[in-house]
Design an enzyme around this catalytic site. Structure first.
Site, PDB file in Angstrom:
ATOM      1  CE1 TYR A  77      27.513  32.032   6.902  1.00  0.00           C
ATOM      2  CE2 TYR A  77      28.055  33.368   4.992  1.00  0.00           C
ATOM      3  CZ  TYR A  77      27.657  33.266   6.311  1.00  0.00           C
ATOM      4  OH  TYR A  77      27.396  34.403   7.054  1.00  0.00           O
ATOM      5  NE  ARG A  83      22.517  37.880  13.196  1.00  0.00           N
ATOM      6  CZ  ARG A  83      22.971  36.641  13.194  1.00  0.00           C
ATOM      7  NH1 ARG A  83      22.466  35.748  14.044  1.00  0.00           N
ATOM      8  NH2 ARG A  83      23.917  36.262  12.348  1.00  0.00           N
ATOM      9  CG  PHE A 119      19.278  29.746   2.973  1.00  0.00           C
ATOM     10  CD1 PHE A 119      20.578  30.020   3.395  1.00  0.00           C
ATOM     11  CD2 PHE A 119      18.512  28.845   3.714  1.00  0.00           C
ATOM     12  CE1 PHE A 119      21.113  29.410   4.525  1.00  0.00           C
ATOM     13  CE2 PHE A 119      19.052  28.233   4.857  1.00  0.00           C
ATOM     14  CZ  PHE A 119      20.355  28.521   5.268  1.00  0.00           C
ATOM     15  CB  THR A 157      19.683  32.830  12.821  1.00  0.00           C
ATOM     16  OG1 THR A 157      20.685  32.076  13.517  1.00  0.00           O
ATOM     17  CG2 THR A 157      19.998  32.861  11.341  1.00  0.00           C
ATOM     18  NE  ARG A 203      26.131  31.731  17.606  1.00  0.00           N
ATOM     19  CZ  ARG A 203      25.723  31.402  16.377  1.00  0.00           C
ATOM     20  NH1 ARG A 203      26.359  31.878  15.307  1.00  0.00           N
ATOM     21  NH2 ARG A 203      24.695  30.627  16.206  1.00  0.00           N
ATOM     22  CD  GLU A 232      33.537  30.964  11.380  1.00  0.00           C
ATOM     23  OE1 GLU A 232      33.447  31.963  12.121  1.00  0.00           O
ATOM     24  OE2 GLU A 232      32.587  30.178  11.194  1.00  0.00           O
ATOM     25  CG  ASN A 280      21.655  37.593   9.825  1.00  0.00           C
ATOM     26  OD1 ASN A 280      22.673  37.860   9.181  1.00  0.00           O
ATOM     27  ND2 ASN A 280      21.353  36.365  10.218  1.00  0.00           N
ATOM     28  CE  LYS A 302      26.071  37.448   8.221  1.00  0.00           C
ATOM     29  NZ  LYS A 302      24.857  36.593   8.314  1.00  0.00           N
ATOM     30  CG  HIS A 331      29.718  35.120  10.763  1.00  0.00           C
ATOM     31  ND1 HIS A 331      29.061  33.914  10.637  1.00  0.00           N
ATOM     32  CD2 HIS A 331      30.957  34.821  11.257  1.00  0.00           C
ATOM     33  CE1 HIS A 331      29.878  32.934  11.016  1.00  0.00           C
ATOM     34  NE2 HIS A 331      31.031  33.455  11.399  1.00  0.00           N
TER      35      HIS A 331
HETATM   36  P1  DAT Z   1      23.995  32.327  12.288  1.00  0.00           P
HETATM   37  O1  DAT Z   1      24.478  33.412  11.347  1.00  0.00           O
HETATM   38  O2  DAT Z   1      23.058  32.882  13.336  1.00  0.00           O
HETATM   39  O3  DAT Z   1      25.123  31.518  12.875  1.00  0.00           O
HETATM   40  P2  DAT Z   1      23.477  30.054  10.547  1.00  0.00           P
HETATM   41  O4  DAT Z   1      24.903  29.686  10.730  1.00  0.00           O
HETATM   42  O5  DAT Z   1      22.430  29.006  10.767  1.00  0.00           O
HETATM   43  O6  DAT Z   1      23.080  31.327  11.447  1.00  0.00           O
HETATM   44  O7  DAT Z   1      23.273  30.599   9.067  1.00  0.00           O
HETATM   45  C1  DAT Z   1      24.264  31.424   8.473  1.00  0.00           C
HETATM   46  C2  DAT Z   1      23.584  32.531   7.713  1.00  0.00           C
HETATM   47  O8  DAT Z   1      22.803  31.968   6.661  1.00  0.00           O
HETATM   48  C3  DAT Z   1      22.576  33.345   8.524  1.00  0.00           C
HETATM   49  O9  DAT Z   1      23.194  34.357   9.286  1.00  0.00           O
HETATM   50  C4  DAT Z   1      21.709  33.900   7.450  1.00  0.00           C
HETATM   51  C5  DAT Z   1      21.655  32.757   6.440  1.00  0.00           C
HETATM   52  N1  DAT Z   1      20.467  31.935   6.675  1.00  0.00           N
HETATM   53  C6  DAT Z   1      20.283  30.987   7.620  1.00  0.00           C
HETATM   54  N2  DAT Z   1      19.048  30.449   7.557  1.00  0.00           N
HETATM   55  C7  DAT Z   1      18.431  31.083   6.541  1.00  0.00           C
HETATM   56  C8  DAT Z   1      17.140  31.013   5.964  1.00  0.00           C
HETATM   57  N3  DAT Z   1      16.240  30.143   6.415  1.00  0.00           N
HETATM   58  N4  DAT Z   1      16.848  31.834   4.924  1.00  0.00           N
HETATM   59  C9  DAT Z   1      17.758  32.701   4.455  1.00  0.00           C
HETATM   60  N5  DAT Z   1      19.000  32.843   4.940  1.00  0.00           N
HETATM   61  C10 DAT Z   1      19.339  32.039   5.968  1.00  0.00           C
HETATM   62 MG    MG Z   2      26.476  30.235  11.935  1.00  0.00          MG
END
Ligand code: DAT
Ligand code: MG
Length: 178
Positions: free
Chosen positions: A78, A131, A86, A120, A114, A155, A141, A38, A144
């Protein structure tokens, strides 16, 4: 250098192992994961560090590019999160600077990536994960990784154009898988 040292330096996998790369041999479908560094990972100079973790693990890099992500692509990527509070901040962050797009291949690469990436929320990510070692906040973080083989396919098709992936065989493969 003694004879054993010379042998160790020059030894290669036996030809029977190399023969498994022949196109005539039927193979299981290959699994691929979309991994993306990212904008914070790029800005913080972590590109080499992050790529090297997947290389060292033994996965094969099939696609790689530095890319400024347009807003509509970030929203599509996303889309499952679009109702989250968020979401606007997430889109702004992902489009705030270049990202590094990668396609990594190997058996079990999606779940393994993963694990290499970690939870996350970086404060809950185990030490030793990307991370866990390199980040402190969910909203920054650094990387991805696809969450299922189907999403890996989706993707990669979303982020790479036709012709941007390379079909190649790593000479290391016979040393990594039997
Ligand atoms: P991951 O990236 O671990 O697959 P995810 O798919 O649930 O997690 O979410 C995608 C991204 O969205 C994550 O890397 C960061 C952001 N995100 C998720 N939950 C969040 C939160 N509670 N506050 C801010 N950003 C968030
Ligand atoms: Mg995800």
């Amino acid at each position: 250098m003694d004879a054993m040292a010379v042998l160790a330096r020059t030894s290669r996998p036996a030809p029977t192992l190399l023969a498994t790369t022949s196109p005539a041999v039927s193979r299981r479908p290959v699994e691929q994961s979309y991994i993306m560094i990212k904008p914070d990972g790029v800005q913080r100079g972590l590109v080499g560090e992050i790529i090297s973790r997947f290389e060292k693990k033994g996965f094969v890099l099939k696609g790689l590019k530095l890319f400024q992500c347009p807003k509509d692509l970030a929203q599509e990527h996303y889309k499952d999160l679009k109702e989250k509070p968020f979401f606007p901040g997430l889109i702004e962050y992902i489009t705030s600077g270049p990202v590094v797009c990668m396609a990594w291949e190997g058996d079990g690469v999606v779940a393994s990536a993963r694990k290499l990436i970690g939870a996350t929320n970086p404060l809950q990510a185990e030490p030793g994960t990307i991370r866990g070692d390199l980040a402190v906040q969910t909203g920054r973080n650094v990387v991805h990784g696809s969450d299922s083989p189907d999403n890996g396919k989706r993707e990669i098709a979303l982020w790479f154009k036709e012709g941007e992936l390379c079909e190649w065989e790593s000479v290391l493969t016979p040393w990594l898988v039997e």
